[in-house]
Design a protein around this motif. Structure first.
Motif, short mmCIF file in Angstrom:
data_model
loop_
_atom_site.label_atom_id
_atom_site.label_comp_id
_atom_site.label_asym_id
_atom_site.label_seq_id
_atom_site.Cartn_x
_atom_site.Cartn_y
_atom_site.Cartn_z
N PRO A 35 127.08 52.10 58.37
CA PRO A 35 126.34 52.21 56.59
C PRO A 35 126.70 51.10 55.38
O PRO A 35 125.90 51.10 55.26
CB PRO A 35 128.06 53.18 56.35
CG PRO A 35 128.53 53.71 57.47
CD PRO A 35 128.46 53.26 58.12
N ILE A 36 127.51 49.82 56.64
CA ILE A 36 127.76 48.66 56.23
C ILE A 36 126.23 47.52 56.47
O ILE A 36 125.46 47.41 55.76
CB ILE A 36 128.97 48.21 56.17
CG1 ILE A 36 129.80 48.43 55.84
CG2 ILE A 36 128.68 46.40 55.93
CD1 ILE A 36 131.55 48.02 55.76
N TYR A 37 126.01 48.21 57.61
CA TYR A 37 124.69 47.56 58.15
C TYR A 37 123.99 48.02 57.63
O TYR A 37 122.59 47.41 57.34
CB TYR A 37 124.54 47.86 59.58
CG TYR A 37 123.71 47.15 60.08
CD1 TYR A 37 123.36 45.85 60.91
CD2 TYR A 37 122.17 47.87 60.37
CE1 TYR A 37 122.33 45.43 61.32
CE2 TYR A 37 121.30 47.48 61.08
CZ TYR A 37 120.93 46.42 61.66
OH TYR A 37 119.89 46.10 61.79
N LYS A 38 123.67 49.22 57.41
CA LYS A 38 122.55 50.30 56.52
C LYS A 38 122.06 49.66 54.84
O LYS A 38 120.89 49.58 54.76
CB LYS A 38 122.84 51.59 56.57
CG LYS A 38 122.01 52.16 57.78
CD LYS A 38 122.51 54.20 58.02
CE LYS A 38 122.47 54.48 58.92
NZ LYS A 38 122.41 55.55 58.60
N GLN A 39 123.35 49.43 54.74
CA GLN A 39 123.12 49.34 53.37
C GLN A 39 123.33 47.28 53.71
O GLN A 39 121.98 46.69 52.18
CB GLN A 39 124.36 49.34 52.40
CG GLN A 39 124.56 48.83 50.54
CD GLN A 39 125.93 49.30 50.37
OE1 GLN A 39 126.88 49.02 50.57
NE2 GLN A 39 126.17 50.09 49.24
N LEU A 40 123.29 46.74 54.17
CA LEU A 40 123.17 45.28 53.51
C LEU A 40 121.46 44.65 54.44
O LEU A 40 120.66 44.58 53.69
CB LEU A 40 123.62 44.73 54.39
CG LEU A 40 124.57 44.25 54.17
CD1 LEU A 40 125.96 42.82 55.34
CD2 LEU A 40 125.25 43.41 52.77
#
Length: 131
Positions: A28-33
């Motif tokens: 989810p962090i990767y998707k957000q960034l």
């Protein structure tokens, strides 16, 4: 089966479980960034499974290797292979998975080595006390 292999198998298995937990936390962090997982193509989905299975296979193989230097060499090989596979098209994933797989493997190697040394030392003291 000797204590070194049992301890190594347990620690490396925990590293594999921790890989899944950290991966599920980081996606989810990767998707957000960076954007959605398919923003750079859908072909990488199976590639991530390949990276995970490679990680698991090498962690099981590391349990069977005795020499610490060879274990570190295999870990560096794994990290370079992940970089080679992902770096041209997926640089963020390449760095993340290289750090994740390499870091967990290095941690498992060191932790199993320390735990085995402590177990051998403890077993030696118990044997001396019983004599």
């Amino acid at each position: 089966m000797n204590s070194r292999r049992v301890i190594g198998l347990i620690v490396h298995a925990l590293a594999c479980v921790l890989y899944i937990v950290l991966n599920n936390f980081a996606v989810p962090i990767y998707k957000q960034l960076v954007g959605g997982l398919t923003s750079r193509g859908v072909a990488i989905g199976m590639g991530m499974y390949l990276v995970f299975y490679f990680f698991v296979f090498l962690n099981v193989a590391l349990v069977l290797i005795n020499r610490l230097a060879i274990k570190f060499g295999v870990t560096v090989f794994m990290m370079l292979a992940i970089l080679f596979y992902l770096l041209p098209q997926y640089p963020v994933r390449a760095m993340a998975y290289c750090a994740l797989a390499g870091g967990l493997t290095l941690l498992a190697i060191v932790l199993s080595h320390v735990m085995n040394a402590a177990f051998v030392r403890l077993r030696g003291k118990q044997g001396a006390a019983q004599s």
